[in-house]
Design a protein around this motif. Structure first.
Motif, PDB file in Angstrom:
ATOM      1  N   PHE A  16       0.831  -1.199   0.000  1.00  0.00           N
ATOM      2  CA  PHE A  16       0.000   0.000   0.000  1.00  0.00           C
ATOM      3  C   PHE A  16       0.871   1.257   0.000  1.00  0.00           C
ATOM      4  CE2 PHE A  16      -2.456   3.275   2.271  1.00  0.00           C
ATOM      5  CZ  PHE A  16      -3.626   3.303   1.513  1.00  0.00           C
ATOM      6  N   LEU A  17       1.894   1.279   0.842  1.00  0.00           N
ATOM      7  CA  LEU A  17       2.791   2.431   0.924  1.00  0.00           C
ATOM      8  C   LEU A  17       3.633   2.596  -0.341  1.00  0.00           C
ATOM      9  CD1 LEU A  17       3.899   2.146   4.661  1.00  0.00           C
ATOM     10  CD2 LEU A  17       2.279   3.789   3.652  1.00  0.00           C
ATOM     11  N   LEU A  18       3.991   1.483  -0.988  1.00  0.00           N
ATOM     12  CA  LEU A  18       4.722   1.574  -2.257  1.00  0.00           C
ATOM     13  C   LEU A  18       3.870   2.247  -3.331  1.00  0.00           C
ATOM     14  CD1 LEU A  18       6.537  -1.878  -2.536  1.00  0.00           C
ATOM     15  CD2 LEU A  18       7.597   0.361  -2.271  1.00  0.00           C
ATOM     16  N   PHE A  19       2.600   1.890  -3.403  1.00  0.00           N
ATOM     17  CA  PHE A  19       1.704   2.535  -4.365  1.00  0.00           C
ATOM     18  C   PHE A  19       1.564   4.023  -4.055  1.00  0.00           C
ATOM     19  CE2 PHE A  19       0.640  -1.608  -5.846  1.00  0.00           C
ATOM     20  CZ  PHE A  19       0.040  -1.444  -7.079  1.00  0.00           C
ATOM     21  N   TRP A  20       1.437   4.370  -2.779  1.00  0.00           N
ATOM     22  CA  TRP A  20       1.331   5.775  -2.391  1.00  0.00           C
ATOM     23  C   TRP A  20       2.596   6.540  -2.775  1.00  0.00           C
ATOM     24  CZ3 TRP A  20       4.414   7.929   1.627  1.00  0.00           C
ATOM     25  CH2 TRP A  20       4.157   9.278   1.879  1.00  0.00           C
ATOM     26  N   ASN A  21       3.751   5.959  -2.441  1.00  0.00           N
ATOM     27  CA  ASN A  21       5.015   6.623  -2.709  1.00  0.00           C
ATOM     28  C   ASN A  21       5.261   6.757  -4.205  1.00  0.00           C
ATOM     29  OD1 ASN A  21       7.776   7.429  -2.736  1.00  0.00           O
ATOM     30  ND2 ASN A  21       8.007   6.554  -0.690  1.00  0.00           N
ATOM     31  N   ASP A  22       4.922   5.730  -4.976  1.00  0.00           N
ATOM     32  CA  ASP A  22       5.117   5.796  -6.427  1.00  0.00           C
ATOM     33  C   ASP A  22       4.198   6.850  -7.043  1.00  0.00           C
ATOM     34  OD1 ASP A  22       6.526   4.719  -8.737  1.00  0.00           O
ATOM     35  OD2 ASP A  22       4.557   3.991  -9.380  1.00  0.00           O
ATOM     36  N   PHE A  33       9.296   3.558  -8.570  1.00  0.00           N
ATOM     37  CA  PHE A  33       9.326   2.098  -8.440  1.00  0.00           C
ATOM     38  C   PHE A  33       8.895   1.489  -9.759  1.00  0.00           C
ATOM     39  CE2 PHE A  33       8.482   3.516  -4.046  1.00  0.00           C
ATOM     40  CZ  PHE A  33       9.603   2.974  -3.448  1.00  0.00           C
ATOM     41  N   SER A  34       9.541   0.400 -10.132  1.00  0.00           N
ATOM     42  CA  SER A  34       9.174  -0.259 -11.378  1.00  0.00           C
ATOM     43  C   SER A  34       7.859  -1.010 -11.192  1.00  0.00           C
ATOM     44  CB  SER A  34      10.272  -1.236 -11.802  1.00  0.00           C
ATOM     45  OG  SER A  34      10.327  -2.324 -10.909  1.00  0.00           O
ATOM     46  N   GLU A  35       7.194  -1.257 -12.323  1.00  0.00           N
ATOM     47  CA  GLU A  35       5.970  -2.049 -12.270  1.00  0.00           C
ATOM     48  C   GLU A  35       6.259  -3.439 -11.739  1.00  0.00           C
ATOM     49  OE1 GLU A  35       4.091  -1.937 -16.106  1.00  0.00           O
ATOM     50  OE2 GLU A  35       3.319   0.085 -15.769  1.00  0.00           O
ATOM     51  N   LYS A  36       7.441  -3.948 -12.039  1.00  0.00           N
ATOM     52  CA  LYS A  36       7.841  -5.269 -11.560  1.00  0.00           C
ATOM     53  C   LYS A  36       7.887  -5.293 -10.030  1.00  0.00           C
ATOM     54  CE  LYS A  36      11.306  -7.238 -13.709  1.00  0.00           C
ATOM     55  NZ  LYS A  36      12.683  -7.656 -14.095  1.00  0.00           N
ATOM     56  N   THR A  37       8.350  -4.219  -9.423  1.00  0.00           N
ATOM     57  CA  THR A  37       8.407  -4.145  -7.963  1.00  0.00           C
ATOM     58  C   THR A  37       7.004  -4.121  -7.373  1.00  0.00           C
ATOM     59  OG1 THR A  37      10.509  -2.963  -8.028  1.00  0.00           O
ATOM     60  CG2 THR A  37       9.224  -2.764  -6.006  1.00  0.00           C
ATOM     61  N   LEU A  38       6.130  -3.280  -7.943  1.00  0.00           N
ATOM     62  CA  LEU A  38       4.762  -3.181  -7.441  1.00  0.00           C
ATOM     63  C   LEU A  38       4.025  -4.513  -7.590  1.00  0.00           C
ATOM     64  CD1 LEU A  38       3.818   0.326  -8.885  1.00  0.00           C
ATOM     65  CD2 LEU A  38       4.441  -0.210  -6.532  1.00  0.00           C
ATOM     66  N   LEU A  39       4.172  -5.149  -8.736  1.00  0.00           N
ATOM     67  CA  LEU A  39       3.514  -6.439  -8.953  1.00  0.00           C
ATOM     68  C   LEU A  39       4.160  -7.544  -8.118  1.00  0.00           C
ATOM     69  CD1 LEU A  39       2.925  -6.279 -12.804  1.00  0.00           C
ATOM     70  CD2 LEU A  39       1.180  -6.249 -11.013  1.00  0.00           C
ATOM     71  N   GLY A  40       5.461  -7.448  -7.917  1.00  0.00           N
ATOM     72  CA  GLY A  40       6.168  -8.449  -7.116  1.00  0.00           C
ATOM     73  C   GLY A  40       5.703  -8.455  -5.671  1.00  0.00           C
ATOM     74  N   GLY A  50      -2.148  -3.713  -2.570  1.00  0.00           N
ATOM     75  CA  GLY A  50      -1.987  -3.141  -3.904  1.00  0.00           C
ATOM     76  C   GLY A  50      -3.301  -2.651  -4.476  1.00  0.00           C
ATOM     77  N   ILE A  51      -4.355  -3.434  -4.293  1.00  0.00           N
ATOM     78  CA  ILE A  51      -5.685  -3.027  -4.792  1.00  0.00           C
ATOM     79  C   ILE A  51      -6.157  -1.781  -4.062  1.00  0.00           C
ATOM     80  CG2 ILE A  51      -8.122  -3.695  -4.862  1.00  0.00           C
ATOM     81  CD1 ILE A  51      -7.110  -6.594  -5.407  1.00  0.00           C
ATOM     82  N   PHE A  52      -6.027  -1.766  -2.734  1.00  0.00           N
ATOM     83  CA  PHE A  52      -6.430  -0.575  -1.981  1.00  0.00           C
ATOM     84  C   PHE A  52      -5.593   0.640  -2.366  1.00  0.00           C
ATOM     85  CE2 PHE A  52      -8.237  -3.415   1.516  1.00  0.00           C
ATOM     86  CZ  PHE A  52      -9.542  -3.189   1.120  1.00  0.00           C
TER      87      PHE A  52
END
Length: 89
Positions: A16-22, A33-40, A50-52
């Motif tokens: 969740f925090l990665l999505f916010w930061n990105d 952040f790469s999409e690979k990181t977010l999906l990973g 991730g959905i939230f």
């Protein structure tokens, strides 16, 4: 079982925090952040976070690998979790 719950809470919070930061980083030039990181992170148990994050921050909502992929990952994780619970408990 408690360790699994703690792990899931932590990995979902991180995702969740990665999505916010990105999303925050996307508004100005710089390192993202790469999409690979977010999906990973979503794939290793953080799909709900991730959905939230995607919904709350309106981030990556036009990318099919996110708006289709994250719910598919979540369904797969729930299915695997239910199977393992049924098999071993």
């Amino acid at each position: 079982m408690i360790y699994l719950l703690i792990y899931l809470v932590v990995v979902n919070l991180i995702t969740f925090l990665l999505f916010w930061n990105d999303k925050k980083r996307s508004k100005k030039p710089g390192q993202r952040f790469s999409e690979k990181t977010l999906l990973g992170f979503s794939a290793v148990g953080g799909s709900l976070g991730g959905i939230f994050g995607m919904r709350n921050f309106h981030h990556k909502t036009k990318h099919p690998k996110f708006y289709i992929g994250l719910p598919c990952i979540l369904v797969l994780q729930i299915g695997i979790g239910a199977f393992l619970y049924w098999k071993f408990f």
